[in-house]
Design a protein around this motif. Sequence first.
Motif, PDB file in Angstrom:
ATOM      1  N   ALA A 112       6.826  12.371  -5.953  1.00  0.00           N
ATOM      2  CA  ALA A 112       5.633  11.880  -6.391  1.00  0.00           C
ATOM      3  C   ALA A 112       5.147  10.355  -5.645  1.00  0.00           C
ATOM      4  N   ALA A 113       6.787   9.893  -5.096  1.00  0.00           N
ATOM      5  CA  ALA A 113       6.306   8.426  -4.181  1.00  0.00           C
ATOM      6  C   ALA A 113       5.988   9.577  -2.432  1.00  0.00           C
ATOM      7  N   GLU A 114       6.517  10.391  -2.228  1.00  0.00           N
ATOM      8  CA  GLU A 114       5.919  10.868  -0.661  1.00  0.00           C
ATOM      9  C   GLU A 114       4.378  11.047  -0.752  1.00  0.00           C
ATOM     10  N   ILE A 115       4.005  11.571  -1.988  1.00  0.00           N
ATOM     11  CA  ILE A 115       2.589  11.631  -2.282  1.00  0.00           C
ATOM     12  C   ILE A 115       1.502  10.390  -2.489  1.00  0.00           C
ATOM     13  N   GLU A 116       1.973   9.536  -3.175  1.00  0.00           N
ATOM     14  CA  GLU A 116       1.880   8.256  -3.525  1.00  0.00           C
ATOM     15  C   GLU A 116       1.656   7.599  -1.934  1.00  0.00           C
ATOM     16  N   ALA A 117       2.803   7.788  -1.083  1.00  0.00           N
ATOM     17  CA  ALA A 117       2.733   6.836   0.405  1.00  0.00           C
ATOM     18  C   ALA A 117       1.735   7.621   1.010  1.00  0.00           C
TER      19      ALA A 117
END
Length: 409
Positions: free
Chosen positions: A364-369
Amino acid sequence: MISLIKSAQLQFLRRSRQLHNVWKAEGLLGISHRTRTAMAQWIMPKEVVMPVRPSDVIAADLSRPLQTVVPKASPGEPIFVNWVTVPAVARSGGHTTQYRIIKYLEAHGYVNRVYFYDVNHVDQRYYESILRSAYGFNGPVARVEDGMEDAHAVVATSWQTAYPVFNAHCAGKRFYFVQDFEPLFHPVGSLSILAENTYRMGFHAITAGRWLAEKLRADFSMDADYFEFGCDTSLYSHLPRSQRSGVVFYARPEAARRGFELGLMTIELLATRRPDIEIHFYGEKMGKLPFAFTDHGRVTPDQLNEIYNRCYAGLSLSLTNVSLVPHEMLAAGCIPVVNDAIQNRIVLDNPFVRYAPLNPHALAAEIEALISMDNFATLSQAAATSVRSVTWDDAGAKVDSIFKRFVGK
């Protein structure tokens, strides 16, 4: 009798309390889901039809070396190839790749025949019509149990089909068109072992991507060549008018190797962190979820390209070999976020793919970035450009060269 009544009362009270707990935690949807699951298990036959006939397994004595006549094609003579396959539904990823290769070979003078291996006694005429309409195959179609004509090459296309290919009496060098490591499709048990044993049959493997070829060579001492994944940029492309506002996830609950549950938790985390971002699902219809999303279900390639062009990123998990999805996303300028695994890095080999550890928070963090990038439009265009030269003709040419090395003159 008294003890039986007491036991029944105890079980009734236990189930009543469980029902109350499910109601409190999950409501009517949770009760409905568990009821359907219990009913399905109750009516399911205890003897499930195996994907391979036991008689074919028994006939395949792997202790004896594979001995077949391998005719050579004379100059100017077409190469004849028998493809043994299970009946296909429309838009199956594995069959799509297989028939892309077959169409290339047909265009270059090959004669391809398809033989169905079918343990379920399906309507052959219906599935033959799918080959014609969905995959554009115009060659002969028959059943493998009726016998195969002699050919220059005979190709197994899944682990089930390897057994009749091993047992067949027709001429032709035996090949194995391997698109994934299929023992992992099953829990450890008879089916996983039966799948693994097919790599010990003495066939020559032609694999989708380098990872599988290296694995089969290292783990099974199998002769193997590979072709690189292509990308159909006539179907998937970066649309100039695209306005990106979302994230997309290919939902395949029935395919454990695609990590559906992990992906669903990732998307739920993302929806909590970024409620302003549109969520798109395609594949299977999802029903009700605890966040807002668009449930596209099954879509055509044109519709899918539109969805990709509405999204910053797409979540594509592959616990075995990669699917066609990351290349499709890249072509549309939608950045694929995949689990960080050796097979994904080897096969994708693209600088615009984003990798993250296989847990919901990291994904999720990678997508949000990606969503938060200031220069995303530039990144998106560069990603689309990166796959324009990667064609399925290149893959077809590689398979052509492999066949000619063994059966050409």
